[in-house]
Design an enzyme around this catalytic site. Structure first.
Site, short mmCIF file in Angstrom:
data_model
loop_
_atom_site.label_atom_id
_atom_site.label_comp_id
_atom_site.label_asym_id
_atom_site.label_seq_id
_atom_site.Cartn_x
_atom_site.Cartn_y
_atom_site.Cartn_z
N LYS A 109 -26.34 15.41 -4.12
CA LYS A 109 -27.03 14.12 -3.98
C LYS A 109 -28.14 13.98 -5.02
CE LYS A 109 -25.72 13.81 0.86
NZ LYS A 109 -26.01 14.17 2.26
N GLN B 86 -30.35 15.75 6.57
CA GLN B 86 -29.01 16.34 6.51
C GLN B 86 -28.62 16.87 7.89
OE1 GLN B 86 -27.04 16.22 3.79
NE2 GLN B 86 -25.37 17.36 4.71
N ASP C 143 -28.92 6.55 5.29
CA ASP C 143 -27.66 6.94 5.93
C ASP C 143 -27.03 5.80 6.74
OD1 ASP C 143 -26.61 9.46 5.53
OD2 ASP C 143 -27.91 10.43 6.99
N1 LIG Z 1 -27.38 12.85 7.28
C1 LIG Z 1 -26.14 13.14 6.89
N2 LIG Z 1 -25.44 12.20 6.23
C2 LIG Z 1 -24.16 12.47 5.81
O1 LIG Z 1 -23.50 11.61 5.20
C3 LIG Z 1 -23.62 13.76 6.08
C4 LIG Z 1 -24.42 14.69 6.75
N3 LIG Z 1 -25.66 14.36 7.15
N4 LIG Z 1 -23.94 15.92 7.02
C5 LIG Z 1 -22.63 16.34 6.58
C6 LIG Z 1 -21.66 15.20 6.41
C7 LIG Z 1 -20.53 15.52 5.47
N5 LIG Z 1 -20.68 14.65 4.34
C8 LIG Z 1 -19.94 14.70 3.17
C9 LIG Z 1 -20.37 14.09 2.01
C10 LIG Z 1 -19.68 14.24 0.83
C11 LIG Z 1 -18.53 14.99 0.78
C12 LIG Z 1 -17.84 15.17 -0.52
O2 LIG Z 1 -18.24 14.65 -1.54
N6 LIG Z 1 -16.75 15.95 -0.55
C13 LIG Z 1 -16.00 16.25 -1.75
C14 LIG Z 1 -15.71 17.72 -1.84
C15 LIG Z 1 -16.93 18.58 -1.79
C16 LIG Z 1 -16.64 20.05 -2.04
O3 LIG Z 1 -15.63 20.38 -2.66
O4 LIG Z 1 -17.47 20.85 -1.54
C17 LIG Z 1 -14.69 15.51 -1.73
O5 LIG Z 1 -14.24 15.16 -0.64
O6 LIG Z 1 -14.13 15.31 -2.80
C18 LIG Z 1 -18.06 15.57 1.93
C19 LIG Z 1 -18.76 15.42 3.12
C20 LIG Z 1 -21.76 13.85 4.54
N7 LIG Z 1 -22.35 14.11 5.69
#
Ligand SMILES: Nc1nc(=O)c2c([nH]1)NC[C@@H]1CN(c3ccc(C(=O)N[C@@H](CCC(=O)O)C(=O)O)cc3)C=[N+]21
Ligand SMILES: NC(=O)C1=CN([C@@H]2O[C@H](COP(=O)(O)OP(=O)(O)OC[C@H]3O[C@@H](n4cnc5c(N)ncnc54)[C@H](OP(=O)(O)O)[C@@H]3O)[C@@H](O)[C@H]2O)C=CC1
Ligand SMILES: [Mg+2]
Length: 284
Positions: free
Chosen positions: A53, A97, A120
Protein backbone atom coordinates in the site's frame (compact mmCIF):
# COMPACT_ATOMS: atom_id res chain seq x y z
CA UNK A 1 -13.98 -22.33 -24.29
CA UNK A 2 -11.20 -20.59 -22.40
CA UNK A 3 -12.18 -17.67 -20.23
CA UNK A 4 -11.24 -14.06 -20.97
CA UNK A 5 -9.07 -12.99 -18.07
CA UNK A 6 -10.26 -9.98 -16.06
CA UNK A 7 -6.80 -8.52 -15.54
CA UNK A 8 -6.79 -6.75 -12.21
CA UNK A 9 -3.18 -5.62 -12.45
CA UNK A 10 -3.61 -3.91 -15.82
CA UNK A 11 -6.87 -2.34 -14.63
CA UNK A 12 -5.25 -1.19 -11.39
CA UNK A 13 -2.45 0.42 -13.39
CA UNK A 14 -4.97 2.28 -15.56
CA UNK A 15 -6.71 3.54 -12.39
CA UNK A 16 -3.38 4.62 -10.89
CA UNK A 17 -2.76 6.73 -14.02
CA UNK A 18 -6.16 8.39 -13.54
CA UNK A 19 -5.47 9.00 -9.85
CA UNK A 20 -2.06 10.54 -10.57
CA UNK A 21 -3.83 13.27 -12.55
CA UNK A 22 -6.28 13.94 -9.72
CA UNK A 23 -3.47 14.03 -7.14
CA UNK A 24 -1.60 16.55 -9.30
CA UNK A 25 -4.74 18.73 -9.50
CA UNK A 26 -5.04 18.63 -5.70
CA UNK A 27 -1.36 19.51 -5.33
CA UNK A 28 -1.94 22.65 -7.43
CA UNK A 29 -4.45 23.71 -4.81
CA UNK A 30 -1.99 23.00 -2.02
CA UNK A 31 -3.44 19.67 -0.89
CA UNK A 32 -1.39 16.49 -0.73
CA UNK A 33 -3.57 13.55 0.32
CA UNK A 34 -2.01 11.16 2.81
CA UNK A 35 -2.92 7.53 3.47
CA UNK A 36 -2.30 6.19 6.95
CA UNK A 37 -1.99 2.55 7.93
CA UNK A 38 -2.25 1.06 11.39
CA UNK A 39 -0.76 -2.39 11.76
CA UNK A 40 -0.72 -4.33 15.01
CA UNK A 41 1.52 -7.39 15.42
CA UNK A 42 3.96 -9.17 13.15
CA UNK A 43 1.91 -11.31 10.77
CA UNK A 44 4.13 -11.48 7.65
CA UNK A 45 1.15 -11.43 5.25
CA UNK A 46 -0.27 -8.27 6.84
CA UNK A 47 3.16 -6.63 6.72
CA UNK A 48 3.42 -7.44 3.01
CA UNK A 49 -0.01 -5.90 2.27
CA UNK A 50 0.82 -2.74 4.21
CA UNK A 51 4.21 -2.40 2.52
CA UNK A 52 2.62 -2.64 -0.91
CA UNK A 53 0.00 0.00 0.00
CA UNK A 54 2.81 2.43 0.87
CA UNK A 55 4.68 1.63 -2.36
CA UNK A 56 1.59 2.48 -4.41
CA UNK A 57 1.15 5.75 -2.52
CA UNK A 58 4.64 6.75 -3.61
CA UNK A 59 3.81 5.86 -7.24
CA UNK A 60 0.89 8.31 -7.44
CA UNK A 61 2.24 11.10 -5.25
CA UNK A 62 0.35 10.45 -2.03
CA UNK A 63 2.01 10.93 1.33
CA UNK A 64 1.90 7.90 3.52
CA UNK A 65 1.87 7.64 7.24
CA UNK A 66 2.69 4.37 8.89
CA UNK A 67 1.93 3.31 12.45
CA UNK A 68 3.31 -0.16 13.26
CA UNK A 69 2.51 -1.37 16.77
CA UNK A 70 3.68 -4.43 18.69
CA UNK A 71 1.40 -7.46 19.10
CA UNK A 72 0.93 -6.72 22.83
CA UNK A 73 -0.50 -3.22 22.20
CA UNK A 74 -3.42 -2.48 24.53
CA UNK A 75 -6.86 -1.26 23.50
CA UNK A 76 -6.09 2.14 25.08
CA UNK A 77 -2.76 2.45 23.26
CA UNK A 78 -4.38 1.58 19.94
CA UNK A 79 -7.22 4.03 20.53
CA UNK A 80 -4.66 6.77 21.24
CA UNK A 81 -3.13 6.12 17.80
CA UNK A 82 -6.60 6.31 16.20
CA UNK A 83 -7.25 9.64 17.95
CA UNK A 84 -3.88 10.97 16.77
CA UNK A 85 -4.62 10.05 13.12
CA UNK A 86 -8.12 11.55 13.38
CA UNK A 87 -6.47 14.87 14.37
CA UNK A 88 -3.49 14.59 12.00
CA UNK A 89 -3.98 17.10 9.14
CA UNK A 90 -1.47 15.27 6.90
CA UNK A 91 -3.59 12.12 7.04
CA UNK A 92 -6.66 12.46 4.81
CA UNK A 93 -7.60 8.80 5.06
CA UNK A 94 -6.40 5.69 6.85
CA UNK A 95 -7.14 2.08 7.60
CA UNK A 96 -6.55 -0.36 10.40
CA UNK A 97 -5.18 -3.57 8.91
CA UNK A 98 -7.41 -6.52 9.82
CA UNK A 99 -7.52 -8.91 11.53
CA UNK A 100 -6.40 -7.39 14.84
CA UNK A 101 -4.91 -9.65 17.53
CA UNK A 102 -7.68 -11.39 19.49
CA UNK A 103 -7.33 -9.36 22.72
CA UNK A 104 -8.36 -6.16 20.91
CA UNK A 105 -11.99 -5.14 20.28
CA UNK A 106 -12.08 -4.72 16.50
CA UNK A 107 -15.56 -3.17 16.41
CA UNK A 108 -14.70 -0.50 18.96
CA UNK A 109 -11.50 0.36 17.09
CA UNK A 110 -13.22 0.67 13.69
CA UNK A 111 -16.00 2.84 15.17
CA UNK A 112 -13.45 5.26 16.57
CA UNK A 113 -12.09 6.13 13.11
CA UNK A 114 -13.32 9.55 11.91
CA UNK A 115 -15.83 8.50 9.19
CA UNK A 116 -14.50 11.33 6.99
CA UNK A 117 -11.13 9.51 7.00
CA UNK A 118 -12.45 5.99 6.39
CA UNK A 119 -10.36 4.78 3.42
CA UNK A 120 -11.61 1.20 3.76
CA UNK A 121 -15.31 2.10 3.57
CA UNK A 122 -15.92 -0.28 6.46
CA UNK A 123 -16.88 2.22 9.19
CA UNK A 124 -20.48 1.70 10.42
CA UNK A 125 -21.32 5.19 9.12
CA UNK A 126 -19.98 4.30 5.65
CA UNK A 127 -21.86 0.98 5.63
CA UNK A 128 -25.00 2.82 6.75
CA UNK A 129 -24.61 5.29 3.87
CA UNK A 130 -24.28 2.36 1.48
CA UNK A 131 -27.57 0.93 2.76
CA UNK A 132 -29.27 4.33 2.46
CA UNK A 133 -27.80 5.12 -0.97
CA UNK A 134 -25.96 8.24 0.29
CA UNK A 135 -22.54 9.06 -1.13
CA UNK A 136 -19.49 8.16 0.93
CA UNK A 137 -16.46 5.88 0.80
CA UNK A 138 -17.40 2.44 -0.54
CA UNK A 139 -15.85 -0.83 0.69
CA UNK A 140 -12.71 -1.39 -1.41
CA UNK A 141 -13.04 -5.02 -2.44
CA UNK A 142 -16.74 -4.87 -3.45
CA UNK A 143 -16.35 -1.62 -5.36
CA UNK A 144 -13.18 -3.02 -6.97
CA UNK A 145 -15.20 -6.00 -8.18
CA UNK A 146 -17.88 -3.74 -9.72
CA UNK A 147 -15.20 -1.56 -11.35
CA UNK A 148 -13.45 -4.61 -12.84
CA UNK A 149 -16.73 -5.95 -14.30
CA UNK A 150 -17.58 -2.52 -15.75
CA UNK A 151 -14.20 -2.00 -17.38
CA UNK A 152 -14.55 -5.38 -19.16
CA UNK A 153 -18.18 -4.68 -20.14
CA UNK A 154 -19.51 -7.73 -18.30
CA UNK A 155 -23.27 -7.09 -18.32
CA UNK A 156 -24.61 -6.35 -14.83
CA UNK A 157 -28.15 -5.03 -15.38
CA UNK A 158 -30.55 -7.91 -14.86
CA UNK A 159 -27.72 -10.38 -14.33
CA UNK A 160 -28.08 -13.19 -11.81
CA UNK A 161 -25.15 -12.92 -9.41
CA UNK A 162 -24.29 -15.58 -6.84
CA UNK A 163 -21.94 -14.37 -4.11
CA UNK A 164 -20.38 -17.13 -2.02
CA UNK A 165 -19.74 -15.61 1.43
CA UNK A 166 -21.59 -13.06 3.57
CA UNK A 167 -18.54 -11.59 5.31
CA UNK A 168 -18.53 -7.90 6.22
CA UNK A 169 -15.52 -6.99 4.03
CA UNK A 170 -16.69 -8.65 0.81
CA UNK A 171 -19.92 -10.63 0.42
CA UNK A 172 -22.47 -8.61 2.35
CA UNK A 173 -21.53 -5.12 1.10
CA UNK A 174 -21.10 -6.51 -2.44
CA UNK A 175 -24.74 -7.60 -2.33
CA UNK A 176 -25.73 -4.03 -1.38
CA UNK A 177 -23.67 -2.50 -4.19
CA UNK A 178 -24.89 -4.84 -6.91
CA UNK A 179 -28.55 -4.33 -6.05
CA UNK A 180 -28.37 -0.52 -6.40
CA UNK A 181 -30.39 0.85 -9.32
CA UNK A 182 -27.13 1.80 -11.06
CA UNK A 183 -26.04 -1.88 -11.12
CA UNK A 184 -29.46 -3.54 -11.15
CA UNK A 185 -28.23 -7.09 -10.63
CA UNK A 186 -30.24 -9.79 -8.83
CA UNK A 187 -28.11 -11.17 -6.02
CA UNK A 188 -28.05 -14.42 -4.05
CA UNK A 189 -25.77 -14.46 -0.99
CA UNK A 190 -24.57 -17.95 -0.01
CA UNK A 191 -22.97 -19.12 3.24
CA UNK A 192 -22.39 -22.30 5.20
CA UNK A 193 -26.13 -22.64 5.80
CA UNK A 194 -26.90 -22.68 2.07
CA UNK A 195 -28.69 -25.94 1.19
CA UNK A 196 -27.42 -26.54 -2.32
CA UNK A 197 -24.42 -24.33 -3.12
CA UNK A 198 -23.78 -26.02 -6.49
CA UNK A 199 -27.33 -25.24 -7.65
CA UNK A 200 -27.06 -21.57 -6.58
CA UNK A 201 -23.73 -21.20 -8.39
CA UNK A 202 -24.97 -23.03 -11.50
CA UNK A 203 -27.82 -20.52 -12.04
CA UNK A 204 -25.48 -17.54 -11.97
CA UNK A 205 -24.35 -15.32 -14.84
CA UNK A 206 -21.71 -13.96 -12.44
CA UNK A 207 -20.13 -15.90 -9.55
CA UNK A 208 -18.11 -14.16 -6.85
CA UNK A 209 -16.23 -16.59 -4.61
CA UNK A 210 -15.40 -14.90 -1.30
CA UNK A 211 -15.47 -17.76 1.18
CA UNK A 212 -11.79 -18.35 1.93
CA UNK A 213 -12.21 -22.07 1.14
CA UNK A 214 -9.54 -23.30 -1.30
CA UNK A 215 -10.84 -24.73 -4.58
CA UNK A 216 -14.49 -24.60 -3.43
CA UNK A 217 -15.86 -23.64 -6.86
CA UNK A 218 -15.29 -26.35 -9.47
CA UNK A 219 -16.03 -26.44 -13.20
CA UNK A 220 -19.12 -28.67 -12.83
CA UNK A 221 -20.76 -25.93 -10.73
CA UNK A 222 -20.31 -23.15 -13.30
CA UNK A 223 -22.72 -22.30 -16.13
CA UNK A 224 -20.73 -22.23 -19.40
CA UNK A 225 -19.87 -18.63 -20.29
CA UNK A 226 -20.44 -17.23 -16.79
CA UNK A 227 -18.10 -14.63 -15.26
CA UNK A 228 -16.25 -16.03 -12.24
CA UNK A 229 -14.32 -13.83 -9.79
CA UNK A 230 -11.96 -15.43 -7.29
CA UNK A 231 -11.68 -13.34 -4.13
CA UNK A 232 -10.84 -15.91 -1.46
CA UNK A 233 -7.27 -16.24 -0.26
CA UNK A 234 -6.00 -19.28 1.60
CA UNK A 235 -2.37 -19.43 2.69
CA UNK A 236 -0.84 -22.90 2.18
CA UNK A 237 2.70 -24.26 2.25
CA UNK A 238 2.62 -24.08 -1.55
CA UNK A 239 1.63 -20.39 -1.51
CA UNK A 240 -1.67 -18.51 -1.83
CA UNK A 241 -4.68 -20.46 -3.17
CA UNK A 242 -8.02 -19.05 -4.32
CA UNK A 243 -11.59 -20.33 -3.89
CA UNK A 244 -11.88 -21.16 -7.59
CA UNK A 245 -10.49 -24.45 -8.92
CA UNK A 246 -8.17 -24.22 -11.93
CA UNK A 247 -10.57 -26.28 -14.09
CA UNK A 248 -13.09 -23.38 -14.09
CA UNK A 249 -10.96 -21.56 -16.68
CA UNK A 250 -12.24 -24.02 -19.31
CA UNK A 251 -15.97 -23.31 -18.77
CA UNK A 252 -16.12 -19.69 -17.64
CA UNK A 253 -16.59 -16.84 -20.12
CA UNK A 254 -14.61 -14.44 -17.93
CA UNK A 255 -12.30 -15.18 -15.01
CA UNK A 256 -10.76 -12.88 -12.41
CA UNK A 257 -7.94 -15.10 -11.13
CA UNK A 258 -6.31 -15.10 -7.72
CA UNK A 259 -3.67 -13.70 -7.82
CA UNK A 260 -3.97 -10.96 -10.44
CA UNK A 261 -7.70 -10.21 -10.35
CA UNK A 262 -9.63 -8.66 -7.47
CA UNK A 263 -6.66 -8.17 -5.07
CA UNK A 264 -4.96 -5.42 -7.10
CA UNK A 265 -8.36 -3.72 -7.56
CA UNK A 266 -8.81 -3.60 -3.77
CA UNK A 267 -5.65 -1.53 -3.41
CA UNK A 268 -6.62 0.74 -6.31
CA UNK A 269 -9.97 1.47 -4.63
CA UNK A 270 -8.27 2.13 -1.30
CA UNK A 271 -6.12 4.79 -2.98
CA UNK A 272 -9.16 6.21 -4.80
CA UNK A 273 -11.09 6.49 -1.51
CA UNK A 274 -8.15 8.40 -0.01
CA UNK A 275 -7.95 10.82 -2.94
CA UNK A 276 -11.74 11.30 -2.88
CA UNK A 277 -11.68 12.05 0.86
CA UNK A 278 -9.17 14.83 0.15
CA UNK A 279 -11.33 16.15 -2.73
CA UNK A 280 -14.42 16.15 -0.48
CA UNK A 281 -12.39 17.96 2.19
CA UNK A 282 -11.64 20.77 -0.29
CA UNK A 283 -15.32 21.13 -1.20
CA UNK A 284 -16.49 21.06 2.43
N1 LIG B 1 -8.49 -2.97 6.90
C1 LIG B 1 -8.31 -3.90 5.96
N2 LIG B 1 -8.68 -3.62 4.69
C2 LIG B 1 -8.50 -4.56 3.72
O1 LIG B 1 -8.83 -4.31 2.54
C3 LIG B 1 -7.91 -5.81 4.07
C4 LIG B 1 -7.54 -6.02 5.40
N3 LIG B 1 -7.76 -5.06 6.32
N4 LIG B 1 -6.98 -7.19 5.78
C5 LIG B 1 -6.69 -8.23 4.82
C6 LIG B 1 -7.59 -8.20 3.60
C7 LIG B 1 -6.99 -8.88 2.41
N5 LIG B 1 -6.79 -7.85 1.42
C8 LIG B 1 -6.12 -8.00 0.22
C9 LIG B 1 -5.65 -6.93 -0.50
C10 LIG B 1 -4.90 -7.10 -1.64
C11 LIG B 1 -4.61 -8.36 -2.11
C12 LIG B 1 -3.76 -8.51 -3.31
O2 LIG B 1 -3.33 -7.56 -3.92
N6 LIG B 1 -3.44 -9.75 -3.71
C13 LIG B 1 -2.59 -10.04 -4.84
C14 LIG B 1 -1.58 -11.10 -4.48
C15 LIG B 1 -0.74 -10.73 -3.29
C16 LIG B 1 0.38 -11.72 -3.03
O3 LIG B 1 0.81 -12.43 -3.94
O4 LIG B 1 0.79 -11.76 -1.85
C17 LIG B 1 -3.42 -10.57 -5.98
O5 LIG B 1 -4.51 -11.07 -5.72
O6 LIG B 1 -2.96 -10.48 -7.11
C18 LIG B 1 -5.10 -9.45 -1.43
C19 LIG B 1 -5.86 -9.27 -0.29
C20 LIG B 1 -7.22 -6.67 1.91
N7 LIG B 1 -7.69 -6.80 3.15
N1 LIG C 1 -8.56 -10.33 -2.80
C1 LIG C 1 -8.91 -9.37 -1.95
O1 LIG C 1 -8.77 -8.21 -2.24
C2 LIG C 1 -9.50 -9.72 -0.65
C3 LIG C 1 -9.65 -11.04 -0.31
N2 LIG C 1 -10.26 -11.37 0.86
C4 LIG C 1 -10.48 -12.81 1.11
O2 LIG C 1 -11.85 -13.09 0.84
C5 LIG C 1 -12.33 -14.12 1.69
C6 LIG C 1 -13.57 -13.63 2.42
O3 LIG C 1 -13.22 -12.57 3.29
P1 LIG C 1 -14.20 -12.13 4.48
O4 LIG C 1 -15.54 -11.79 3.93
O5 LIG C 1 -13.46 -11.15 5.29
O6 LIG C 1 -14.27 -13.53 5.26
P2 LIG C 1 -15.28 -14.06 6.38
O7 LIG C 1 -14.53 -15.17 7.05
O8 LIG C 1 -15.82 -12.94 7.15
O9 LIG C 1 -16.48 -14.66 5.52
C7 LIG C 1 -16.38 -15.86 4.81
C8 LIG C 1 -17.77 -16.24 4.35
O10 LIG C 1 -17.71 -17.40 3.53
C9 LIG C 1 -18.67 -18.34 3.94
N3 LIG C 1 -18.19 -19.69 3.67
C10 LIG C 1 -17.05 -20.28 4.11
N4 LIG C 1 -16.95 -21.54 3.66
C11 LIG C 1 -18.06 -21.76 2.91
C12 LIG C 1 -18.57 -22.88 2.20
N5 LIG C 1 -17.89 -24.04 2.15
N6 LIG C 1 -19.75 -22.76 1.56
C13 LIG C 1 -20.44 -21.60 1.60
N7 LIG C 1 -20.02 -20.49 2.27
C14 LIG C 1 -18.85 -20.58 2.91
C15 LIG C 1 -18.87 -18.09 5.43
O11 LIG C 1 -20.15 -18.56 5.81
P3 LIG C 1 -20.74 -18.36 7.32
O12 LIG C 1 -21.15 -16.91 7.40
O13 LIG C 1 -21.89 -19.27 7.36
O14 LIG C 1 -19.61 -18.70 8.24
C16 LIG C 1 -18.75 -16.57 5.49
O15 LIG C 1 -19.97 -15.95 5.24
C17 LIG C 1 -11.14 -14.47 2.60
O16 LIG C 1 -10.47 -15.59 2.04
C18 LIG C 1 -10.26 -13.23 2.54
O17 LIG C 1 -8.90 -13.55 2.76
C19 LIG C 1 -10.75 -10.41 1.71
C20 LIG C 1 -10.61 -9.09 1.44
C21 LIG C 1 -9.91 -8.64 0.26
MG1 LIG D 1 -6.21 -21.07 -8.54
Amino acid sequence: MTATILDGKATRNAILDELRVRVAALAERGVVPGLGTVLVGDDPGSHAYVRSKHNFCKKIGLNSIRRDLPAHTTQAELEAVIDELNDNRDCTGYLVQLPLPGHLDQGRVLERIDPAKDSDGLHPVSLGKLVLGDSGPLPCTPVGIVELLRRYDVPLAGARVTVVGRGVTVGRPLGLLLTRRSENATVTLCHTGTKDLAAEVRRADIVVAAAGNAGLITADMVKPGAAVLDVGVTRTDAGLVGDVHDDVREVAGWLAPMPGGVGPMTIAMLLRNTVEAAERGLRA
